[in-house]
Design an enzyme around this catalytic site. Structure first.
Site, short mmCIF file in Angstrom:
data_model
loop_
_atom_site.label_atom_id
_atom_site.label_comp_id
_atom_site.label_asym_id
_atom_site.label_seq_id
_atom_site.Cartn_x
_atom_site.Cartn_y
_atom_site.Cartn_z
N GLY A 1 48.48 51.14 -56.54
CA GLY A 1 49.38 50.20 -55.87
C GLY A 1 49.14 48.77 -56.33
O GLY A 1 49.42 47.81 -55.62
N ASP B 1 56.64 42.57 -58.29
CA ASP B 1 55.51 42.90 -59.17
C ASP B 1 55.55 42.04 -60.42
O ASP B 1 54.52 41.52 -60.88
CB ASP B 1 55.54 44.38 -59.54
CG ASP B 1 55.62 45.28 -58.32
OD1 ASP B 1 55.29 44.80 -57.23
OD2 ASP B 1 56.01 46.45 -58.47
#
Ligand code: GLA
Length: 389
Positions: free
Chosen positions: A128, A176
């Site tokens: 993650g 991200d």
């Protein structure tokens, strides 16, 4: 700061495989999502940091057409024609992130072909921490450098996101890629996905983020990620019919407006929206707490975030819940699942003086419950950059 061991390893592998030194080395870090879960594709806001682990992408020119790429950590190679948009087979799933970037930079006039490439990284996969975004961003930085040109970092983030969406099947937002690009040493990144702007947020010096990874399989393209995104879009479309201003995304709905109107929309969509709108509200509160250096109040928002992940968005899982509970019992300031969910890691907020004992106590509780997580105190780090050319 970059990860010199990773770069050294990748360089050696490049030389051994292709018999030549890399002419370009780019590096992009992984990230921790601190707050603002699933808000990015709802034009919301987030707090995140780039971390002291990342991916190095190296290349050198080749004589023959096509792209050859070595995934040094996996000891696997793939080759492709960057002009085509076909995905590579499952066996070479990792190569799709690379191919996606090669292909999607072409409309920007960056048409790289005839290269030998190598990448290696220190971000554990499935933790993650966005190993895929780091690979995409490092690839993009290397290709832009090789083409001896430049591209607006926001455009780089969008190319990397499109690679993930079109070549890996995850309909992700920009969190991200923004985190990997806009990282700052020792601070947080505030991102606004409506205006596509970022800002740095200072962290009290004693704040530490401990990542606890219970090692559960995690692949967003196979998770209900895309389905959740659709539920959020449905909630926004339905709320648009009941509120007296235009709603294009959940960002347009305040917490008060939501609580007054949620009974009018599809109950499941409302449940997903509850988490997202609460998260956007919490990001705003977090910035105020950090301005006052109030780490306890900031940490409580992380616990609150995990709670609506668990109950409303349903992107947690028993192991992550156990870690968060263990962190709470051990006296952590805050803890929550970080990233997409359904696996990945928990981010724990602690004061420096307590970080080590707290980590041990969390790990011990987990071991007693039958699983063996790993833990690491991460260091907020600088964003992607080119190292040599
Ligand atoms: C993943 C996605 C991001 C974001 C987070 C959840 O990391 O790639 O775009 O949606 O999940 O906040």
């Amino acid at each position: 700061m970059h990860d010199s061991k990773t770069i050294q390893f990748a360089s050696q592998q490049h030389q051994t495989t292709y018999g030549e030194h890399p002419t370009v080395i780019a590096y992009a870090p992984g990230r921790i999502e601190i707050l603002g879960n699933h808000t990015d594709y709802n034009a919301g806001t987030t707090l995140s940091t780039a971390i002291n682990h990342g991916t190095a992408f190296l290349l050198s020119p080749a004589d023959q057409p096509g792209v050859r790429v070595l995934a040094a950590d996996l000891q696997q190679s793939a080759s492709f024609d960057p002009a085509t948009d076909e995905r590579l087979s499952d066996q070479h799933q990792w190569a799709n992130y690379v191919k996606g970037v090669f292909h999607l930079l072409r409309p920007h006039g960056i048409e790289v072909d005839r290269v030998n490439c190598t990448f290696a990284g220190s971000i554990p996969m499935g933790a993650g921490l966005s190993s895929s975004a780091a690979l995409e961003v490092a690839t993009a930085y290397a290709l832009i450098q090789h083409a001896d040109t430049s591209l607006d970092p926001i455009e780089i983030a969008k190319v990397a996101q499109a690679a993930e969406q079109q070549f890996a099947g995850c309909n992700c937002g920009l969190l991200d890629q923004f985190s990997s690009i806009f990282g700052v040493p020792s601070g947080l990144i505030y991102s606004d996905f409506r205006t596509l702007t970022t800002d740095n947020v200072a962290l009290p010096a004693e704040a530490r983020f401990i990542m606890i990874n219970p090692h559960i399989k995690h692949a967003l393209a196979e998770s209900p990620y895309n389905e959740r995104r659709e539920s959020c879009e449905k909630a926004a479309a339905q709320l648009n019919q009941h509120l007296d201003h235009s709603i294009t995304t959940l960002r347009d709905v305040t917490w008060e407006q939501f609580t007054q109107h949620r009974h009018l929309i599809d109950p499941e969509a409302a449940q997903r929206a509850e988490h997202v709108i609460a998260e956007i509200t919490r990001v705003g509160q977090a910035i105020e707490h950090l301005q006052r250096q109030d780490l306890s109040a900031f940490g409580q928002l992380l616990f609150d975030s995990h709670e609506t992940s668990r109950t409303a968005f349903e992107n947690s899982c028993p192991e992550l819940d156990t870690v968060v509970e263990a962190a709470q019992q051990a006296g952590a300031l805050g803890a929550r699942l970080s990233g997409g969910g359904w696996g990945g890691s928990v981010v724990v907020l602690a004061r420096e003086a307590e970080a080590e004992t707290l980590t041990e106590s969390i790990l011990e509780t987990c071991r007693q419950k039958g699983f063996q997580p790993t833990a690491e105190i991460t260091i907020p780090s600088a964003g992607a950059h080119v190292i040599t050319h």
